[in-house]
Write a protein that holds these residues in place. Structure first.
Motif, PDB file in Angstrom:
ATOM      1  N   ALA A 304      -5.396  -5.734  10.077  1.00  0.00           N
ATOM      2  CA  ALA A 304      -4.638  -4.409   9.601  1.00  0.00           C
ATOM      3  C   ALA A 304      -4.589  -3.365  10.524  1.00  0.00           C
ATOM      4  O   ALA A 304      -5.552  -3.320  11.416  1.00  0.00           O
ATOM      5  N   ALA A 450      -0.592  -4.391   6.816  1.00  0.00           N
ATOM      6  CA  ALA A 450      -1.044  -5.775   7.563  1.00  0.00           C
ATOM      7  C   ALA A 450       0.152  -6.477   7.498  1.00  0.00           C
ATOM      8  O   ALA A 450       1.334  -6.974   7.046  1.00  0.00           O
ATOM      9  N   THR A 478      -7.405  -9.595   3.812  1.00  0.00           N
ATOM     10  CA  THR A 478      -8.038  -9.975   5.562  1.00  0.00           C
ATOM     11  C   THR A 478      -9.133 -10.486   5.374  1.00  0.00           C
ATOM     12  O   THR A 478      -9.671 -10.438   5.155  1.00  0.00           O
TER      13      THR A 478
END
Length: 516
Positions: A304, A450, A478
């Motif tokens: 990210a 992301a 993530t």
């Protein structure tokens, strides 16, 4: 100011088999392990020393026994640590009574960090740290290797661990200097120091440590005496209250300037000679004045991105670009906050430069998004309610005890409504087939985004206030996140739209393979 070129690489064998001899660390390795251990145990040793001095018959030799024990442990670690270079992995052997053999495939190493303190540079050695995804500590930490050997090991891991997006090995290539994506001049580092608040943090930490470490309220007494002396000087130079106020305001301004100068000095020490390099499929960051560090990570390990822009950022027309990687956290659980990890691709850069790095590294051709979806039309009210309710309750309690003076805090409500309105007007989100992006903040702004292929899960949440106002939030996970990074979330979205996005993103996450 130019950055010195690294020394030539020491030769490493093209392939190593089971019969190859194991390698030792540098002969001075035990000294650096000892220094590291002393840093960890310095407080207990000081306590033992102080206790030994205060006690009439106290054991003053206890600190010497402690230091001797640390020396023995450091030498023991040096004598029992071995590593061997195999075709597809690094084999690390350590321990004598409790032995361990750790085999680390090159393809699983996400970050190779090389660190040189001032003492390292004087001796000509470096510390090497190998990190993988999701670990609580580095896979291997070598204190220390000769600098050419450390750089050669980094190059070997980079070549033999090279894989494509599908995970297939890629052929090794000759070492290349790489393309420079960003190089910070001394003027840019000075701007970074002026923008950052690191000097204030260090001063506050030093004051807190002084209050804890100094005996008999010494720190508090020094502060009180210093305040009295400052007030005495103000009385000597000024006769009226207005003049005294101006003198004290000038003293505070000088103190703030000194702290800001300290921030600039810290920035120069940490980010002098900063360079962001693209070397094939890896990104490498070099930085440091007294202590030099070199950290690299495969581009596909980036999970990210975060763009930050504070008030001082806007004053200098600059931003900060940070990344989350699926690399190991420190043993303290604070991630890469020790200053050696690759966390900021651009500590300070123009908006155009940050956007160009994102398009180059993340291969997002449409960054920044041309159209941002707005939040719920009553998002400002939802934000304001979150501030109004606790403020009102607190003011009522203060009003009960202090009368009308306690209700003065209600004057904060109009300002909080204005801030909520500005925040909601600027916030938004953008979702396409490649990425999910969120922007938030008004006074202090950030962009968080992301690739969809990096998402692990999506969660739909509703607080009581969300249910009352017909809104919902989407939280996206993530593989890795910096401890201080803002969460990747879509807040204050109309419920029907949040449910639609939740279903669509869930299908995409289930359909696509996780890329980390």
């Amino acid at each position: 100011m130019t950055t010195p070129e690294p020394p030539p690489l020491a030769p490493l064998p093209p392939a190593a088999g089971p019969g190859d001899a194991e390698r030792r660390l540098h002969p001075a390795s035990w000294l650096f392990v000892l220094l590291q251990n002393l840093r960890q145990f310095i407080v207990p040793l000081i306590v033992l020393l102080v206790a030994g001095r205060r006690a009439d018959d106290g054991p003053a030799w206890l600190p010497l026994i402690g230091i001797g024990t640390l020396v023995a442990v450091s030498v023991w670690q040096y004598l029992t640590f071995r590593y061997r270079i195999a075709d597809d992995r690094l084999v690390v052997r350590s321990g004598l009574l409790e032995r361990s053999v750790r085999q680390i495939p090159y393809s699983r190493i996400h970050n190779v960090a090389i660190h040189q303190s001032l003492l390292h540079r004087l001796v000509g050695v470096a510390e090497v740290r190998l990190e993988s995804a999701g670990g609580t500590r580095p896979e291997a930490q070598m204190r220390v290797l000769r600098l050419p050997e450390a750089l050669a090991l980094e190059q070997l891991i980079r070549d033999r661990g090279r894989t494509d997006d599908a995970g297939s090995p890629q052929p090794a290539s000759a070492a290349t200097p790489g393309d420079t994506l960003l190089a910070l001049s001394t003027a840019e580092v000075v701007k970074l120091g002026l923008i950052s608040n690191r000097g204030m943090i260090v001063v506050a930490g030093a004051l807190a440590l002084a209050f804890q470490a100094l005996p008999d309220r010494t720190a508090g007494r020094w502060l009180v005496e210093g305040g009295r002396e400052a007030f005495g000087y103000a009385n000597a130079f000024a006769a009226t209250w207005m003049a005294k106020t101006l003198v004290l305001a000038g003293a505070v301004a000088l103190a703030l300037l000194a702290i800001r100068a300290f921030s600039v000095a810290l920035a120069l020490v940490r980010y002098h000679g900063f360079r962001l390099l693209r070397q094939g499929r890896r990104l490498t960051v070099e930085r440091g004045l007294l202590s030099r560090s070199r950290s690299s990570v495969p581009r596909r390990r980036i999970q990210a991105w975060t763009l930050r822009e504070g008030v001082l950022h806007r004053l200098f027309a600059r931003r900060t670009l940070e990344i989350d990687t699926a690399s190991a956290r420190g043993s303290d659980g604070q991630g890469q906050q020790d200053g050696r990890g690759l966390d900021a691709l651009a500590p300070i850069a123009t908006a155009a430069t940050c956007d160009a790095i994102v398009r180059d590294v993340a291969a997002l051709a449409h960054w920044p998004p041309t159209h941002w979806q707005p939040l719920h039309r009553r998002a400002w009210l939802r934000l304001a309610l979150g501030a109004w309710l606790p403020t009102t309750v607190l003011c009522l309690v203060l009003g009960w005890f202090f009368g009308r003076w306690g209700l003065l805090g209600l004057l904060w409500l109009p300002w909080s409504a204005f801030v909520a309105h500005r925040h909601a007007a600027r916030a938004g989100y953008a979702i396409d087939t490649a990425m999910v992006a969120v922007r938030e903040g008004w006074w202090r702004r950030h962009w968080r985004f992301a690739e969809i292929g990096k998402l692990q899960a999506v969660e739909l949440r509703q607080s009581p206030l969300d249910r009352w106002t017909g809104m919902a939030a989407l939280w996206l996970d993530t593989a890795g996140a910096q401890p201080l990074a803002p969460p990747l979330r879509l807040r204050f979205v109309p419920l029907a739209e949040a449910e639609r996005l939740h279903a669509a993103l869930s299908r995409e996450i289930a359909r696509r393979p996780l890329r980390w």
